[in-house]
Design an enzyme around this catalytic site. Structure first.
Site, mmCIF file in Angstrom:
data_model
loop_
_atom_site.group_PDB
_atom_site.id
_atom_site.type_symbol
_atom_site.label_atom_id
_atom_site.label_comp_id
_atom_site.label_asym_id
_atom_site.label_seq_id
_atom_site.Cartn_x
_atom_site.Cartn_y
_atom_site.Cartn_z
ATOM 1 N N GLU A 115 28.997 -31.028 -6.890
ATOM 2 C CA GLU A 115 28.017 -29.963 -6.672
ATOM 3 C C GLU A 115 26.908 -30.165 -7.692
ATOM 4 O O GLU A 115 27.155 -30.162 -8.899
ATOM 5 C CB GLU A 115 28.672 -28.587 -6.839
ATOM 6 C CG GLU A 115 27.669 -27.464 -6.608
ATOM 7 C CD GLU A 115 28.308 -26.096 -6.466
ATOM 8 O OE1 GLU A 115 29.423 -26.007 -5.917
ATOM 9 O OE2 GLU A 115 27.681 -25.125 -6.900
ATOM 10 N N HIS A 150 34.954 -17.683 -9.390
ATOM 11 C CA HIS A 150 35.185 -18.381 -10.656
ATOM 12 C C HIS A 150 36.139 -17.544 -11.502
ATOM 13 O O HIS A 150 35.782 -16.464 -11.963
ATOM 14 C CB HIS A 150 33.834 -18.557 -11.366
ATOM 15 C CG HIS A 150 33.901 -19.355 -12.625
ATOM 16 N ND1 HIS A 150 32.780 -19.646 -13.367
ATOM 17 C CD2 HIS A 150 34.937 -19.921 -13.294
ATOM 18 C CE1 HIS A 150 33.123 -20.362 -14.428
ATOM 19 N NE2 HIS A 150 34.428 -20.536 -14.412
ATOM 20 N N ARG A 210 37.330 -17.149 -14.730
ATOM 21 C CA ARG A 210 36.980 -17.630 -16.071
ATOM 22 C C ARG A 210 38.138 -17.439 -17.033
ATOM 23 O O ARG A 210 38.962 -16.543 -16.861
ATOM 24 C CB ARG A 210 35.757 -16.874 -16.602
ATOM 25 C CG ARG A 210 34.493 -17.143 -15.814
ATOM 26 C CD ARG A 210 33.306 -16.522 -16.523
ATOM 27 N NE ARG A 210 33.040 -17.201 -17.759
ATOM 28 C CZ ARG A 210 32.074 -18.109 -17.936
ATOM 29 N NH1 ARG A 210 31.273 -18.419 -16.939
ATOM 30 N NH2 ARG A 210 31.912 -18.694 -19.093
ATOM 31 N N HIS A 269 23.494 -22.903 -7.993
ATOM 32 C CA HIS A 269 23.215 -22.214 -9.256
ATOM 33 C C HIS A 269 21.760 -21.743 -9.296
ATOM 34 O O HIS A 269 20.840 -22.557 -9.316
ATOM 35 C CB HIS A 269 23.493 -23.053 -10.509
ATOM 36 C CG HIS A 269 23.628 -22.180 -11.717
ATOM 37 N ND1 HIS A 269 24.829 -21.640 -12.128
ATOM 38 C CD2 HIS A 269 22.707 -21.685 -12.563
ATOM 39 C CE1 HIS A 269 24.635 -20.892 -13.179
ATOM 40 N NE2 HIS A 269 23.353 -20.888 -13.464
ATOM 41 N N HIS A 311 30.012 -11.569 -9.078
ATOM 42 C CA HIS A 311 29.310 -10.451 -9.706
ATOM 43 C C HIS A 311 29.556 -9.109 -9.027
ATOM 44 O O HIS A 311 29.153 -8.074 -9.560
ATOM 45 C CB HIS A 311 27.833 -10.795 -9.877
ATOM 46 C CG HIS A 311 27.687 -11.964 -10.810
ATOM 47 N ND1 HIS A 311 28.134 -11.910 -12.113
ATOM 48 C CD2 HIS A 311 27.260 -13.238 -10.612
ATOM 49 C CE1 HIS A 311 27.943 -13.093 -12.691
ATOM 50 N NE2 HIS A 311 27.423 -13.916 -11.799
ATOM 51 N N GLU A 364 36.360 -21.887 -8.523
ATOM 52 C CA GLU A 364 35.702 -22.535 -9.660
ATOM 53 C C GLU A 364 36.593 -22.367 -10.877
ATOM 54 O O GLU A 364 37.077 -21.266 -11.151
ATOM 55 C CB GLU A 364 34.342 -21.907 -9.930
ATOM 56 C CG GLU A 364 33.321 -22.270 -8.890
ATOM 57 C CD GLU A 364 31.972 -21.650 -9.198
ATOM 58 O OE1 GLU A 364 31.814 -21.016 -10.251
ATOM 59 O OE2 GLU A 364 31.092 -21.785 -8.354
ATOM 60 N N ARG A 403 36.079 -12.455 -17.329
ATOM 61 C CA ARG A 403 35.032 -11.446 -17.460
ATOM 62 C C ARG A 403 34.637 -10.835 -16.115
ATOM 63 O O ARG A 403 34.073 -9.767 -16.063
ATOM 64 C CB ARG A 403 33.820 -12.014 -18.185
ATOM 65 C CG ARG A 403 32.974 -12.950 -17.381
ATOM 66 C CD ARG A 403 31.712 -13.340 -18.129
ATOM 67 N NE ARG A 403 32.001 -14.148 -19.301
ATOM 68 C CZ ARG A 403 31.168 -15.076 -19.788
ATOM 69 N NH1 ARG A 403 29.995 -15.273 -19.222
ATOM 70 N NH2 ARG A 403 31.499 -15.804 -20.833
ATOM 71 N N THR A 409 23.502 -32.183 -21.246
ATOM 72 C CA THR A 409 22.335 -31.422 -21.712
ATOM 73 C C THR A 409 21.760 -30.572 -20.583
ATOM 74 O O THR A 409 21.187 -29.518 -20.818
ATOM 75 C CB THR A 409 21.236 -32.356 -22.254
ATOM 76 O OG1 THR A 409 21.102 -33.441 -21.347
ATOM 77 C CG2 THR A 409 21.578 -32.880 -23.617
ATOM 78 N N ASN A 447 29.312 -16.763 -3.458
ATOM 79 C CA ASN A 447 30.042 -16.521 -4.709
ATOM 80 C C ASN A 447 30.054 -15.008 -4.978
ATOM 81 O O ASN A 447 28.993 -14.383 -5.084
ATOM 82 C CB ASN A 447 29.340 -17.292 -5.840
ATOM 83 C CG ASN A 447 30.036 -17.116 -7.168
ATOM 84 O OD1 ASN A 447 30.433 -16.015 -7.529
ATOM 85 N ND2 ASN A 447 30.165 -18.191 -7.928
HETATM 86 N N1 PXP Z 1 27.939 -23.218 -8.294
HETATM 87 C C1 PXP Z 1 28.616 -23.192 -9.461
HETATM 88 C C2 PXP Z 1 29.444 -24.369 -9.819
HETATM 89 C C3 PXP Z 1 28.566 -22.071 -10.296
HETATM 90 O O1 PXP Z 1 29.264 -22.073 -11.445
HETATM 91 C C4 PXP Z 1 27.811 -20.962 -9.901
HETATM 92 C C5 PXP Z 1 27.755 -19.746 -10.763
HETATM 93 O O2 PXP Z 1 29.025 -19.200 -10.865
HETATM 94 C C6 PXP Z 1 27.140 -21.021 -8.666
HETATM 95 C C7 PXP Z 1 27.189 -22.173 -7.908
HETATM 96 C C8 PXP Z 1 26.353 -19.876 -8.153
HETATM 97 O O3 PXP Z 1 25.274 -19.624 -8.999
HETATM 98 P P1 PXP Z 1 24.476 -18.294 -8.821
HETATM 99 O O4 PXP Z 1 25.426 -17.166 -9.079
HETATM 100 O O5 PXP Z 1 23.399 -18.407 -9.836
HETATM 101 O O6 PXP Z 1 23.947 -18.272 -7.404
#
Ligand code: PXP
Length: 262
Positions: free
Chosen positions: A161, A53, A55, A204, A20, A80, A59, A111, A17
């Site tokens: 996922e 992603h 968004r 995640h 960032h 995403e 952002r 939750t 991903n």
């Molecule tokens: N999977 C999904 C569905 C996510 O939304 C994210 C974060 O964007 C990730 C995986 C990756 O998470 P991380 O950036 O914490 O490794």
């Protein structure tokens, strides 16, 4: 359309991903660092797919980034997206390999923080149908909860996922009891998901410290990892961070330890 699996059956794919990279770029505006360059480097370092992603508030990843990722990278793109009409139209226009539906608003979440696939059935169903009809592989980002897994099947999503956040937080806290409990929950969900015909992914918050036990779960086909890899790239470079993650995953899957000992 690019095919996701370049690895042998039973192997664990790594989706990197790159959100960032865009976060850092956007801190100053301009073009540096370029998430598409990061995607190329991820491919060279052994990633099997790229995840981004888009968004609603843009952002990090921008619409132009998605255009370029679709045009310029050879790896399959996992987009995403929130379950909104705007994002649906963007996905249908670009036809990425996969679309992972994620919650962006509090009311869309369980939750545990995953998408409320069970509660959102009527809203999600037509979107999933349109994505599937366009040959986009739909995945739902859900908590490791049998109710949500059943809901994914009822919605016709081929992939889920599992949210690894609660497990990763337990690892950060060093709470052995919580680690064991969250890992058990992930294992049970992966086993149950595979038994009802779902392809099961996870992601995640995964890091070098937490990835091993998750990678050992044999039913998992793919891990999606972002924030830690981009952060680690500051210290060791993106190529090195991805190669080390890949190696930890492969060792765990092969039955040798994928846990960090250093
Ligand atoms: N999977 C999904 C569905 C996510 O939304 C994210 C974060 O964007 C990730 C995986 C990756 O998470 P991380 O950036 O914490 O490794």
């Amino acid at each position: 359309m690019a095919e996701m699996s370049f690895r042998a059956p039973g192997a664990l794919r790594l989706g990197v991903n790159i959100d960032h990279v865009a976060t850092i770029r956007n801190a100053r505006g301009g073009e540096h660092p370029d998430p598409v360059r990061a995607a190329h480097q991820a491919a060279d370092a052994g990633a099997d797919g790229i995840t981004a992603h888009l968004r609603e508030d843009r952002r990090h990843i921008s619409d132009a980034d998605i255009d370029r990722l679709m045009d310029e990278i050879s790896l399959p793109l996992n987009l995403e997206m929130a379950a909104t009409e705007e994002m649906l139209a963007i996905a249908l226009r670009h036809k990425p390999h996969a679309a992972c539906i994620v919650p962006e608003r509090r009311e869309e979440r369980t939750t545990e923080g995953g998408l409320d696939a069970a509660g959102g059935h009527n809203h999600l169903l037509p979107m999933i149908r349109q994505l599937t009809d366009t040959e986009i592989r739909v995945s739902l980002f859900i908590a490791a909860d049998p109710r949500q897994l059943d809901a994914a099947v009822q919605l016709g999503a081929p992939v889920v996922e599992l949210h690894t956040g609660p497990y990763c937080e337990a690892v950060i806290d060093g709470n052995e009891e919580a680690i064991a409990r969250e890992l058990r929950t992930l294992k049970d969900a992966a086993t149950y998901g595979a038994s009802i015909g779902l392809e099961v992914h996870a992601g995640h918050g995964l890091t070098f410290d937490s990835v091993g036990p998750v990678a050992e779960i044999p039913e998992l086909a793919e891990l999606n990892i972002g924030h830690f890899l981009i952060g680690e790239a500051i210290f060791s470079g993106l190529d090195s961070a991805i190669r080390r993650m890949r190696s930890l995953m492969d060792r765990a899957r092969a039955g040798t330890s994928g846990r960090e000992t250093a």
